[in-house]
Design a protein around this motif. Structure first.
Motif, short mmCIF file in Angstrom:
data_model
loop_
_atom_site.label_atom_id
_atom_site.label_comp_id
_atom_site.label_asym_id
_atom_site.label_seq_id
_atom_site.Cartn_x
_atom_site.Cartn_y
_atom_site.Cartn_z
N ALA A 65 0.63 -1.16 -0.02
CA ALA A 65 -0.01 -0.08 -0.22
C ALA A 65 0.79 1.19 -0.15
O ALA A 65 1.90 1.10 0.33
N PRO A 66 0.39 2.52 -0.57
CA PRO A 66 1.28 3.66 -0.34
C PRO A 66 1.44 3.98 0.87
O PRO A 66 0.52 4.18 1.73
N LEU A 67 2.81 4.55 1.18
CA LEU A 67 3.20 4.85 2.67
C LEU A 67 2.44 6.10 2.93
O LEU A 67 2.13 6.21 4.24
N ASP A 68 1.98 6.79 1.78
CA ASP A 68 1.07 7.97 2.39
C ASP A 68 -0.37 7.90 2.42
O ASP A 68 -1.03 8.88 2.36
N GLY A 69 -0.70 6.65 2.40
CA GLY A 69 -2.03 6.30 2.25
C GLY A 69 -2.93 6.49 3.45
O GLY A 69 -4.13 7.07 3.62
N LEU A 70 -2.18 6.35 4.64
CA LEU A 70 -2.72 6.73 6.04
C LEU A 70 -2.62 8.07 6.16
O LEU A 70 -2.04 9.07 5.74
N SER A 71 -3.59 8.53 7.30
CA SER A 71 -3.74 10.14 7.55
C SER A 71 -3.23 10.13 8.95
O SER A 71 -3.39 9.10 9.75
N SER A 72 -3.18 11.46 9.39
CA SER A 72 -2.70 11.56 10.81
C SER A 72 -3.61 11.47 11.86
O SER A 72 -3.70 10.87 12.87
N GLU A 73 -4.90 11.76 11.12
CA GLU A 73 -6.15 11.45 12.05
C GLU A 73 -6.46 10.01 12.25
O GLU A 73 -6.74 9.55 13.48
#
Length: 234
Positions: free
Chosen positions: A96-104
């Motif tokens: 999965a793309p590393l930036d797929g998750l959000s800080s929230e």
């Protein structure tokens, strides 16, 4: 738990730290006294599922793709319990793309798990992504796993600077892996501590045979090699 480089042994530390913190009691040391969960945030290359002999689940992948906020029900359904009793939120099996998750999302994961468990142990990725910020803000204690080589110490220093840029009070302790604690530290060790501005606090001696046996059997060191010097150091 952070790592100065890939293959430095951070996952071994995470798994066996969890095994120690679970605090087994009883005649055969099978009854856990603490609730411990391990979160594999090494999003693309995490191996904790293999280390603990569980099937990886794609919960984090789904969060990244769908962008939904995790809740208690979601996490309870996503966590798998290993044969040794440690709960695991695995890294996804699919890339999965590393930036797929959000800080929230990462903040919600930590907040929900802290309400359910005595200890939450997070295996951090090497990549420096935005969603690390909430994890660092919520961290009570960060262990930096490295060796005492010049490249290892330099990379650890860089990561410490990054981690503390917005978290000056973050407690970071150094774990020197695959090296027996010296009776008297050498000049290079003293220089390393000076560079890191922290003592070389913990030392994990090399025991390749025990570590390999634990990985191959998908079990903690205490189950596979209870008398190993590495087990005792853990």
């Amino acid at each position: 738990v952070a790592k100065s480089s890939g293959g430095i042994g951070a996952t071994t530390l995470v798994v066996n730290l969890a095994d120690q913190l679970i605090g087994r009691k009883g005649m055969v040391k099978k009854t856990a006294t603490k609730k411990v969960v391990v979160v594999d945030m090494d999003f693309q290359f995490g191996a904790i599922a293999s280390f603990l002999d569980v099937e990886p689940r794609d919960a984090l992948f789904n969060l990244a793709v769908e962008g939904t906020q995790p809740d208690t029900t979601f996490l309870r359904q996503s966590i798998v319990t290993s044969p040794c009793g440690i709960d695991v939120l695995t890294a996804p099996e699919r890339f999965a793309p590393l930036d797929g998750l959000s800080s929230e999302q990462t903040r919600a994961i930590v907040t929900l798990l802290r309400a359910e468990y005595d200890y939450v142990i997070i295996d951090l990725p090497r990549a420096l992504v935005e969603w690390l910020a909430p994890l660092l803000e919520e961290t009570d204690r960060l262990l930096m796993v490295t060796d005492s080589s010049v490249p290892g110490i330099r990379q650890s220093r860089r990561l410490i600077d990054f981690f503390t840029e917005d978290n000056m009070g973050l407690s970071i302790e150094i774990v020197i892996n695959r090296e027996k604690k010296p009776v008297l530290q050498k000049g290079a060790h003293k220089e390393a501590a000076k560079v890191l501005e922290r003592p070389l606090k913990y030392w994990l001696p090399p025991d390749t045979k025990a570590a390999r046996a634990a990985v191959d059997q998908g079990a903690p060191l205490s189950d596979v090699a209870g008398r190993s010097v590495l087990t005792k150091a853990m």
